[in-house]
Scaffold this active site. Structure first.
Site, short mmCIF file in Angstrom:
data_model
loop_
_atom_site.label_atom_id
_atom_site.label_comp_id
_atom_site.label_asym_id
_atom_site.label_seq_id
_atom_site.Cartn_x
_atom_site.Cartn_y
_atom_site.Cartn_z
N TYR A 263 -6.44 3.99 -3.87
CA TYR A 263 -7.42 3.67 -4.91
C TYR A 263 -7.49 2.18 -5.17
CZ TYR A 263 -3.75 2.83 -8.37
OH TYR A 263 -2.69 2.33 -9.06
N ARG B 17 -8.22 -5.15 -0.06
CA ARG B 17 -6.96 -4.42 -0.24
C ARG B 17 -7.18 -2.91 -0.07
NH1 ARG B 17 -3.75 -5.45 -5.74
NH2 ARG B 17 -5.36 -4.06 -6.57
N ARG C 114 -3.29 23.57 3.55
CA ARG C 114 -2.12 22.76 3.25
C ARG C 114 -1.13 22.72 4.41
NH1 ARG C 114 2.91 22.55 1.26
NH2 ARG C 114 3.39 20.85 -0.19
N HIS D 167 1.65 19.40 5.91
CA HIS D 167 1.99 17.98 5.72
C HIS D 167 1.32 17.09 6.76
CE1 HIS D 167 4.94 19.77 3.11
NE2 HIS D 167 5.43 18.60 2.77
N LYS E 63 -1.66 0.66 -2.15
CA LYS E 63 -2.11 1.16 -3.46
C LYS E 63 -2.44 2.64 -3.31
CE LYS E 63 -4.75 -0.65 -7.40
NZ LYS E 63 -3.64 -0.61 -8.37
N GLU F 82 8.54 -5.33 -9.94
CA GLU F 82 7.25 -5.48 -10.64
C GLU F 82 7.17 -4.46 -11.77
OE1 GLU F 82 3.88 -4.44 -8.13
OE2 GLU F 82 4.90 -2.67 -7.37
N LEU G 36 3.19 -4.47 -5.10
CA LEU G 36 1.78 -4.53 -4.77
C LEU G 36 1.36 -6.00 -4.80
CD1 LEU G 36 -0.76 -2.70 -4.32
CD2 LEU G 36 -1.32 -3.23 -6.70
N1 PMP Z 1 1.65 -3.65 -9.40
C1 PMP Z 1 1.33 -2.38 -9.67
C2 PMP Z 1 2.34 -1.31 -9.41
C3 PMP Z 1 0.07 -2.05 -10.20
O1 PMP Z 1 -0.27 -0.77 -10.45
C4 PMP Z 1 -0.85 -3.10 -10.47
C5 PMP Z 1 -2.19 -2.78 -11.09
N2 PMP Z 1 -3.10 -2.39 -10.12
C6 PMP Z 1 -0.48 -4.41 -10.18
C7 PMP Z 1 0.80 -4.66 -9.65
C8 PMP Z 1 -1.41 -5.57 -10.42
O2 PMP Z 1 -2.41 -5.58 -9.44
P1 PMP Z 1 -3.85 -6.18 -9.74
O3 PMP Z 1 -3.64 -7.55 -10.29
O4 PMP Z 1 -4.50 -6.20 -8.41
O5 PMP Z 1 -4.51 -5.27 -10.72
#
Ligand code: PMP
Length: 282
Positions: free
Chosen positions: A33, A52, A100, A102, A147, A179, A203
């Site tokens: 997403y 991305r 279903r 995997h 993501k 993070e 991310l």
């Molecule tokens: N890390 C994670 C785990 C996130 O979910 C997000 C939000 N999307 C971010 C970092 C920040 O990413 P962005 O600045 O692209 O929204």
């Protein structure tokens, strides 16, 4: 006012936006997403988000027949349909619906796309006064650079924050800060910004890219290095960043004041720079 959902190329009412019981997003979290911000009717950093998105799909071998241009067209059409001035567009793709199993289904099973919008303003009060955060062990998988729809680790971390009256959970693998549950994390010490390097443990945030750009423009040292939870707790300023929360000051961490408990000067510089970037984008 109606709020349409874009489901496989068709605008449908929310209550009609239903997916099959055996969609792999539903069964396995097998999908990806993006979330893109809209300020005054204009997308912010749209290109980077869709780059991305395509990368996430490609890393999971989801065969997406889309380009940045075709994705942009879809997002623009939905935003127009729902009259979004300020808010965001969420877009996701799953590997499709199939019995279903995997292992990946055959090539006849096509990815399913869904997008919706939300309307809301900037979090001005929190940007001014800062938020509380807590630290929590990072129990996620080892491809946090993708993501993906698999957000259970993030969900549990965020719920831990809620339990302790905090807005964000700052995750760490052992001693190393990675993070936030839904944000990137920065420790500022003696005029230097530190943040985790972009590898498989975080991310690669689009807001992080913008902050790096602002820091470079303003000659604020920006070090992409790992740091410990102790270092974070000794920092002068702490920030979390994301598409929704922008450059968000953290003024309390695990119940203790960060620095002098006030939003610091480098945070303010970055916030000002970020507002400029928003204004330049339209
Ligand atoms: N890390 C994670 C785990 C996130 O979910 C997000 C939000 N999307 C971010 C970092 C920040 O990413 P962005 O600045 O692209 O929204």
């Amino acid at each position: 006012m109606t709020n349409k959902v874009l489901l496989n190329g068709r605008f449908v009412e929310e209550q009609e936006a239903l997916v099959p019981y055996n969609d792999r997003g539903y069964n396995f979290g097998d999908g990806i997403y993006e979330y893109i911000r809209i300020y005054d009717g204009h997308f912010f950093t749209l290109q980077e988000h869709f780059e991305r998105f395509l990368r996430s799909a490609s890393e999971l071998n989801i065969d997406l027949d889309e380009t940045i241009e075709s994705l942009t067209e879809k997002a623009e059409a939905l935003v127009k349909e729902n009259n979004v001035e300020n808010g965001g567009v969420y877009m996701q793709v799953t590997r499709g619906a199939a019995p279903r199993d995997h292992a990946f289904p055959g090539p006849d099973v096509k990815p399913q796309m869904m997008a919706f919008t939300r309307s809301y303003g900037r979090p001005l009060e929190a940007l001014e006064n800062g938020i509380n955060a807590v630290t929590v062990e990072d129990i996620r998988w080892l491809r946090c650079d993708i993501k993906s729809l698999n957000l259970l680790g993030n969900v549990l971390s965020k719920e831990y924050a809620v339990k302790y009256n905090a807005s964000e959970a700052i995750q760490h693998r052992g001693e190393t800060v990675t993070e936030g549950a839904s944000s990137n994390v920065y420790a500022i010490k003696d005029g230097v910004i530190y943040t985790h390097p972009t590898d498989n443990f975080i991310l690669n945030g689009i807001t992080r890219k913008v902050i790096k750009r602002i820091a470079n423009e303003q000659n604020i040292p920006f070090k992409e290095e790992t740091f410990t939870v102790d270092f974070l707790k000794q920092a002068d300023e702490v920030i979390v960043s994301s598409t929704s929360v922008e450059v968000m000051p953290v003024i309390k961490l695990d119940g203790e004041a960060v620095g002098n408990g006030q939003v610091g000067p480098i945070t303010r510089l970055l916030q000002k720079g970020f507002e400029q970037k928003i204004n330049e984008s339209h």
